[in-house]
Scaffold this motif. Structure first.
Motif, PDB file in Angstrom:
ATOM      1  N   TYR A 145       0.732  -1.096  -0.084  1.00  0.00           N
ATOM      2  CA  TYR A 145      -0.052  -0.116  -0.090  1.00  0.00           C
ATOM      3  C   TYR A 145       0.888   1.233   0.057  1.00  0.00           C
ATOM      4  O   TYR A 145       2.037   1.192   0.263  1.00  0.00           O
ATOM      5  N   HIS A 146       0.374   2.358  -0.370  1.00  0.00           N
ATOM      6  CA  HIS A 146       0.871   3.675  -0.315  1.00  0.00           C
ATOM      7  C   HIS A 146       0.136   4.703   0.549  1.00  0.00           C
ATOM      8  O   HIS A 146      -1.078   4.677   0.402  1.00  0.00           O
ATOM      9  N   GLN A 147       0.949   5.229   1.237  1.00  0.00           N
ATOM     10  CA  GLN A 147       0.334   6.514   2.164  1.00  0.00           C
ATOM     11  C   GLN A 147       0.668   7.809   1.404  1.00  0.00           C
ATOM     12  O   GLN A 147       1.725   8.164   1.512  1.00  0.00           O
ATOM     13  N   LYS A 148      -0.577   8.291   0.756  1.00  0.00           N
ATOM     14  CA  LYS A 148      -0.199   9.773   0.289  1.00  0.00           C
ATOM     15  C   LYS A 148       0.066  10.668   1.332  1.00  0.00           C
ATOM     16  O   LYS A 148      -0.475  10.827   2.326  1.00  0.00           O
ATOM     17  N   ARG A 149       0.955  11.623   0.966  1.00  0.00           N
ATOM     18  CA  ARG A 149       1.301  12.670   1.773  1.00  0.00           C
ATOM     19  C   ARG A 149       0.121  13.831   2.305  1.00  0.00           C
ATOM     20  O   ARG A 149      -0.567  13.957   1.457  1.00  0.00           O
ATOM     21  N   THR A 150       0.187  14.057   3.386  1.00  0.00           N
ATOM     22  CA  THR A 150      -0.909  15.352   3.891  1.00  0.00           C
ATOM     23  C   THR A 150       0.018  16.500   4.426  1.00  0.00           C
ATOM     24  O   THR A 150       1.346  16.197   4.838  1.00  0.00           O
ATOM     25  N   TRP A 151      -0.602  17.317   4.569  1.00  0.00           N
ATOM     26  CA  TRP A 151      -0.055  18.682   5.266  1.00  0.00           C
ATOM     27  C   TRP A 151       0.535  18.277   6.654  1.00  0.00           C
ATOM     28  O   TRP A 151       1.475  18.908   7.132  1.00  0.00           O
ATOM     29  N   PHE A 152      -0.013  17.402   7.355  1.00  0.00           N
ATOM     30  CA  PHE A 152       0.262  16.973   8.837  1.00  0.00           C
ATOM     31  C   PHE A 152       1.398  15.993   8.730  1.00  0.00           C
ATOM     32  O   PHE A 152       1.740  15.543   9.687  1.00  0.00           O
ATOM     33  N   GLY A 153       1.843  15.463   7.348  1.00  0.00           N
ATOM     34  CA  GLY A 153       2.665  14.276   7.531  1.00  0.00           C
ATOM     35  C   GLY A 153       3.696  14.427   6.377  1.00  0.00           C
ATOM     36  O   GLY A 153       4.236  13.490   5.699  1.00  0.00           O
ATOM     37  N   LEU A 154       4.201  15.734   6.088  1.00  0.00           N
ATOM     38  CA  LEU A 154       5.244  16.080   5.018  1.00  0.00           C
ATOM     39  C   LEU A 154       6.742  15.164   5.382  1.00  0.00           C
ATOM     40  O   LEU A 154       7.147  14.841   4.580  1.00  0.00           O
ATOM     41  N   PHE A 155       6.767  15.170   6.624  1.00  0.00           N
ATOM     42  CA  PHE A 155       8.250  14.563   7.002  1.00  0.00           C
ATOM     43  C   PHE A 155       8.025  13.103   7.215  1.00  0.00           C
ATOM     44  O   PHE A 155       9.059  12.416   7.742  1.00  0.00           O
ATOM     45  N   GLN A 156       6.821  12.485   7.062  1.00  0.00           N
ATOM     46  CA  GLN A 156       6.787  11.348   7.535  1.00  0.00           C
ATOM     47  C   GLN A 156       7.140  10.105   5.910  1.00  0.00           C
ATOM     48  O   GLN A 156       6.777  10.862   5.238  1.00  0.00           O
ATOM     49  N   PRO A 157       7.510   9.236   6.087  1.00  0.00           N
ATOM     50  CA  PRO A 157       7.691   8.293   4.600  1.00  0.00           C
ATOM     51  C   PRO A 157       6.317   8.170   3.956  1.00  0.00           C
ATOM     52  O   PRO A 157       5.337   7.815   4.711  1.00  0.00           O
ATOM     53  N   ALA A 158       6.261   8.272   2.558  1.00  0.00           N
ATOM     54  CA  ALA A 158       5.297   8.392   1.929  1.00  0.00           C
ATOM     55  C   ALA A 158       4.797   6.765   1.698  1.00  0.00           C
ATOM     56  O   ALA A 158       3.530   6.405   1.207  1.00  0.00           O
ATOM     57  N   ALA A 159       5.567   5.850   1.743  1.00  0.00           N
ATOM     58  CA  ALA A 159       5.539   4.720   1.270  1.00  0.00           C
ATOM     59  C   ALA A 159       6.049   3.550   2.039  1.00  0.00           C
ATOM     60  O   ALA A 159       7.132   3.854   2.828  1.00  0.00           O
ATOM     61  N   THR A 160       5.366   2.503   2.373  1.00  0.00           N
ATOM     62  CA  THR A 160       6.034   1.519   2.980  1.00  0.00           C
ATOM     63  C   THR A 160       6.924   0.383   1.931  1.00  0.00           C
ATOM     64  O   THR A 160       6.203   0.308   0.774  1.00  0.00           O
ATOM     65  N   PRO A 161       7.886  -0.410   2.415  1.00  0.00           N
ATOM     66  CA  PRO A 161       8.348  -1.281   1.432  1.00  0.00           C
ATOM     67  C   PRO A 161       7.507  -2.419   0.980  1.00  0.00           C
ATOM     68  O   PRO A 161       6.694  -2.645   1.877  1.00  0.00           O
TER      69      PRO A 161
END
Length: 262
Positions: A145-161
């Motif tokens: 799965y892919h986690q799309k970036r949000t304004w509250f998570g700009l510094f979190q990784p956008a994708a998991t292996p």
């Protein structure tokens, strides 16, 4: 049996004997005729085996439309070169389905299937056994799965292996082989963003997996089967892959509510 004897035995099946010096034109012509006869006999046996298989396949209700004669004779020219029993079974199923519902397999699809070896068919069967289907019935091999970036998570990784499919007897080189054969598309595809708290149902054989995104911005990542791959997946013999389903469930569990049935 020595290596030389094994090689000679293989060539004898193709109507070729070890060479011996001769200037006799009649002997050379006899050798040519012998090879032609052996090759034609094997092709006839291949078609007879496919005919026997096709007549035993139950495909349900038959369409009254007649099969396209151009399709049929093109099929014969390709099928006569199918020698392994496993692949003859596949071609017998293709013919049975086409007779029941003309237009199920295009000629370009047949040419793609012609290049399948027994090993490649086994690889594809493995991929098909792990594939999930939803309402459109097109098989998809979900790898994460892919986690799309949000304004509250700009510094979190956008994708998991993604999942390591090699753990389930389907390595990356295996995927490249199926891509080269045009049975699955070349790149990973990302679904549209899944609606939070809205369930989505997928099926793998008799198993049903319902998943619900716990937060916004989540999308599934998968390899999608091509049209030829989707048609072939209906026919090829598959074995269940419960270990893959368990691994997929563990992989998705941190961000999805999951329910398995069946």
């Amino acid at each position: 049996m020595s290596r030389a004897e094994l090689i000679q035995r293989l060539f004898l099946r193709a109507g070729v004997q070890p060479s011996k010096p001769t200037s006799d034109v009649r002997e050379r012509q006899a050798a040519v005729n012998r090879r032609k006869e052996v090759v034609q006999l094997h092709k006839l046996e291949n078609l007879q085996a496919i005919l026997d298989i096709a007549t035993t396949i139950n495909v349900g209700q038959i369409n009254e439309e007649e099969i396209d004669p151009d399709w049929f004779f093109a099929f014969v020219e390709l099928a006569e070169n199918v020698y392994s029993a496993a692949m003859q079974e596949l071609w017998g199923k293709i013919l049975a389905v086409e007779v029941a519902s003309p237009g199920s397999f295009s000629l370009p699809s047949l040419h793609i299937i012609t290049h399948l070896t027994q090993r490649e068919a086994a690889l594809f069967a493995r991929a098909a056994s792990m594939a999930m289907r939803n309402h459109d019935h097109i098989p998809r091999l979900i790898v994460g799965y892919h986690q799309k970036r949000t304004w509250f998570g700009l510094f979190q990784p956008a994708a998991t292996p993604p999942m390591n499919l090699a753990q389930y007897q389907l390595s990356y080189p295996d995927l490249l082989t199926l891509i080269d054969l045009k049975l699955i598309f070349a790149s990973e595809i990302e679904s549209s963003e899944l609606t939070v708290n809205q369930g989505f149902s997928w099926r793998m054989g008799n198993q049903r997996l319902s998943l619900t995104a716990r937060r916004p911005g989540l999308a599934l990542v998968y390899y999608k089967f091509t049209y030829v791959g989707a048609e072939l997946a209906k026919l090829i013999s598959k074995t269940a892959a419960p270990e893959y389903l368990e691994g997929l469930t563990r992989h998705l569990a941190p961000h999805f509510e999951l329910t398995k049935d069946g």
